[in-house]
Design an enzyme around this catalytic site. Sequence first.
Site, PDB file in Angstrom:
ATOM      1  CB  VAL A   1      -0.995   0.004   1.189  1.00  0.00           C
ATOM      2  CG1 VAL A   1      -1.808   1.286   1.233  1.00  0.00           C
ATOM      3  CG2 VAL A   1      -1.931  -1.198   1.096  1.00  0.00           C
ATOM      4  CB  CYS A   2       3.973   2.179   1.798  1.00  0.00           C
ATOM      5  SG  CYS A   2       3.360   2.077   3.493  1.00  0.00           S
ATOM      6  CB  THR A   3       4.960   0.496  -3.203  1.00  0.00           C
ATOM      7  OG1 THR A   3       6.007   0.078  -2.320  1.00  0.00           O
ATOM      8  CG2 THR A   3       5.501   0.664  -4.611  1.00  0.00           C
TER       9      THR A   3
END
Length: 164
Positions: A59-61
């Site tokens: 999700v962070c990417t």
Amino acid sequence: MFSLSFFVFACNSKSQLKVGDKIPSFQLKDQDGNTFDINTVLGKQPLVIYFYPKDETSVCTKEACSFRDAYTAFSQYGAKVIGISSDGVTSHKKFAEHHHLPFTLLADTSNSVRKLFGVPKTFVIPGRVTYVVDKQGVVVHMFNSMKDGEKHVTESLEALKNMK
């Protein structure tokens, strides 16, 4: 069980910044190892400051790449995008290079700035919160969602559009 409950409560005891609050002053190292002082950009441009859990996670990417893909739109509003996590300078450098991220990543390895902003945790996972800040350093919009990283971008752009 008591110690875990206490730990979660203790980490969330500082109140979270909200719309109308002035952001705190802070300094952190960026992905190039340079000291970034928030006071050098306050008064000059709007800011989009997003806190995220960890470099190179799914999700962070997606979130970082969404900010990258919308970077031209942020630039048209004159906004500076800043990503903050507890990862170190080396991790941020690799993350930025790997995904061609054109914005500032700050290493909050002690979670001191996360605590200043009062960013909550979900159990033991650092929170994902985005703040849109006007030129005077006042929060004009805040968005908190652990699962929908891309929506942090659309929410931020809409808030910038609604600013004078």
